[in-house]
Design an enzyme around this catalytic site. Structure first.
Site, PDB file in Angstrom:
ATOM      1  N   GLY A  97       0.354  -1.223  -0.338  1.00  0.00           N
ATOM      2  CA  GLY A  97       0.354  -0.092  -0.075  1.00  0.00           C
ATOM      3  C   GLY A  97       0.968   1.407  -0.434  1.00  0.00           C
ATOM      4  CD  GLU A 155       0.377  -9.461   0.976  1.00  0.00           C
ATOM      5  OE1 GLU A 155       1.107 -10.953   1.246  1.00  0.00           O
ATOM      6  OE2 GLU A 155      -0.177  -9.025   1.034  1.00  0.00           O
ATOM      7  N   GLY A 173       4.433  -3.593  -3.463  1.00  0.00           N
ATOM      8  CA  GLY A 173       4.032  -3.394  -4.931  1.00  0.00           C
ATOM      9  C   GLY A 173       4.175  -2.913  -5.309  1.00  0.00           C
ATOM     10  NE  ARG A 199      -3.105   2.305 -12.002  1.00  0.00           N
ATOM     11  CZ  ARG A 199      -3.229   2.894 -11.380  1.00  0.00           C
ATOM     12  NH1 ARG A 199      -2.059   4.534 -11.739  1.00  0.00           N
ATOM     13  NH2 ARG A 199      -3.645   3.998 -10.194  1.00  0.00           N
ATOM     14  CB  CYS A 210     -12.436   2.400 -31.682  1.00  0.00           C
ATOM     15  SG  CYS A 210     -13.717   2.728 -32.581  1.00  0.00           S
ATOM     16  CD  GLU A 211     -13.799   2.120 -24.075  1.00  0.00           C
ATOM     17  OE1 GLU A 211     -13.697   1.184 -24.694  1.00  0.00           O
ATOM     18  OE2 GLU A 211     -13.685   2.454 -23.309  1.00  0.00           O
ATOM     19  CE1 TYR A 216      -1.587  -3.691  -8.761  1.00  0.00           C
ATOM     20  CE2 TYR A 216      -0.631  -2.321  -7.878  1.00  0.00           C
ATOM     21  CZ  TYR A 216      -1.009  -3.074  -7.944  1.00  0.00           C
ATOM     22  OH  TYR A 216      -0.505  -3.939  -6.535  1.00  0.00           O
TER      23      TYR A 216
END
Ligand code: LLP
Length: 441
Positions: free
Chosen positions: A249, A294, A296, A334, A365-366, A394
């Protein structure tokens, strides 16, 4: 710039990462490409490990949360740094094992682990499984009984702290698909359930209060709540946890709204947690448990950047200037998912003053396929190499083949060394599993 800065601007006014010129990388490897600085990754792994070694007598484990970026090379780096990893799927477990990662240093998470994931975890004799449902405990116990083995497990609990970047709230009841709430008694029920299983060895508890958090107090509070629960359970059942896993975190810098933390700031987070842990164990007459963390994002996030080539540029008078790149939400979803903010540089003209604000769009295409909104840049031209910073965590791990775009390759740089760690995906790779039923041929 601080000692963690992996980026520099060289004499040619080009951006450098890990000692290598980004424009040369882009030329040699093409774009889009994820680029990772190995030294940065190792430094971050070491920072946490050193704190556990020095402040807690080595009685713990740093387990890199590999959901942030999972590929064989990153497990190889973690292994060579003598740390553990957390995995959250059969795929991550398979990747770690394929990279030669020692099974006993693997921790498996997941709120709905599939039968084949649990089978593979026990068959490989991984170190810890963090159980997250009553049914999972039943299945796991049965799998172990069939194999005549026992499995070390933790229970994921919710201490009732919701942390959000710079603030946290304490809630009486946690609404989450993960874990068991302390306050409504389910964490205690689950403890009794697991203790009743003859093939499961309950080692302790896990909690993870959120991600991209800067508020030190929220981590400290989590330690306190977990240890109060450990003491409560001991008083009720005589079971005393000998391991606690406090999740990940720690926040990172994405843009100027975020603090740019130094190595010593990360040391400070962990030291504060350890101090709180020691105080609490003393106060409650408990033993000092084995401590797992942990991280990340904080290990890999700022170690990575993504390089793109600018293509179409479209200015809508008085509204916006769109600068489109050869990547997009298929390599970095993201913004589309969380409206995340990023810092963007022109890698080929890195020291030119910013004169305009542009929106970086992808090629999907968005309309929502955006990488960053209203970022300051020098006047951008088609063909410029754009670097989006802090994309190590991520991004690749959440990439897709949307619009059948190929997921970009990843390269690892280290001083003068540069090498693929994930090869470019080809169109052949993309169609590999496609089948046309005979009647359509
Ligand atoms: N441990 C557990 C059990 C977790 O669920 C997570 C992250 C971590 C460790 C690592 O947390 P970190 O140190 O990276 O903050 N996709 C989102 C992030 C989701 C994080 C999920 N769990 C994003 O792109 O921001």
């Amino acid at each position: 710039m601080n000692e963690r800065d992996t980026l520099k601007i060289n004499a040619k006014s080009h951006l450098q990462i890990g000692g290598l010129d980004c424009t040369e990388i882009a030329e040699k490897y093409g774009t889009p490409v994820y680029v990772f600085d190995e030294t940065h990754i190792r430094n971050m792994m070491r920072v946490y490990k050193n704190v556990i070694d020095k402040e807690y007598g080595g009685n713990g484990l740093v387990a890199y949360a590999s959901k942030a970026f999972s590929c064989k090379a990153v497990y190889a780096i973690a292994h060579s740094e003598n740390i553990g990893v957390d995995v959250v799927s059969g795929g991550e477990l398979y990747t770690a094992i394929s990279a030669g990662f020692p099974a006993d240093k693997i921790i498996m998470h997941g709120n709905n682990k599939l039968l084949n994931e649990l089978q593979s975890a026990v068959d490989r004799r991984i170190g810890l499984i963090v159980v997250d449902s009553f049914k999972e405990a039943d299945i796991l116990d049965k799998l172990c009984a069939e194999r005549n083995i026992s499995q070390n497990v933790l229970i994921r609990i919710n201490p009732g702290i919701e942390a959000h970047t710079h603030a946290f709230v304490q809630t009486a009841r946690t609404d989450s698909k993960f874990g068991f709430s302390i306050s409504d008694g389910t964490a205690e029920k689950m403890t009794n359930h697991v203790l009743s299983k003859s093939n499961l060895v309950l080692k302790g508890y896990h909690c993870h209060i959120g991600s991209q958090i800067f508020e030190k107090q929220s981590f400290v509070l989590a330690v306190e709540k977990v240890m109060d629960f450990v003491a409560y359970i001991k008083s009720k059942t005589k079971f005393e946890a000998d391991c606690i896993n406090l999740g990940g975190g720690f926040g990172i810098w994405y843009n100027d709204e975020d603090p740019k933390l130094k190595l010593c700031d990360y040391t400070d987070y962990l030291e504060s947690m350890i101090n709180a842990l020691k105080d609490k164990t003393q106060q409650l007459s408990l033993k000092n448990p084995y401590l797992i963390i942990e991280p990340g994002r904080s290990i890999i996030g700022e170690a990575g950047i993504t390089l793109y080539t600018v293509g179409a540029i479209k200015e809508i008078e008085g509204i916006k200037k769109y600068v489109a790149v050869d990547g997009g939400m298929f390599d970095n979803p993201r913004y589309a998912l969380y409206q995340s903010k990023y810092s963007v540089l022109l890698a080929n003209r890195a020291d030119e003053p910013c004169t305009e604000k542009v929106t970086i769009a992808g090629k999907c295409c968005e309309s929502g396929d955006i990488i960053a909104v209203d970022v300051p840049l020098p006047k951008v031209k088609s063909g410029d190499i754009l670097a989006v910073l802090s994309t190590g965590a991520y991004n690749y791990s959440m990439a897709s083949n949307y619009n059948r775009n190929a997921v970009p390759p990843a390269i690892l740089v280290n001083g003068t060394h540069v090498e693929y760690i994930i090869k470019p995906q080809t169109y052949e790779d993309i169609v590999r599993n496609d089948l046309i039923p005979d009647y359509l041929k």
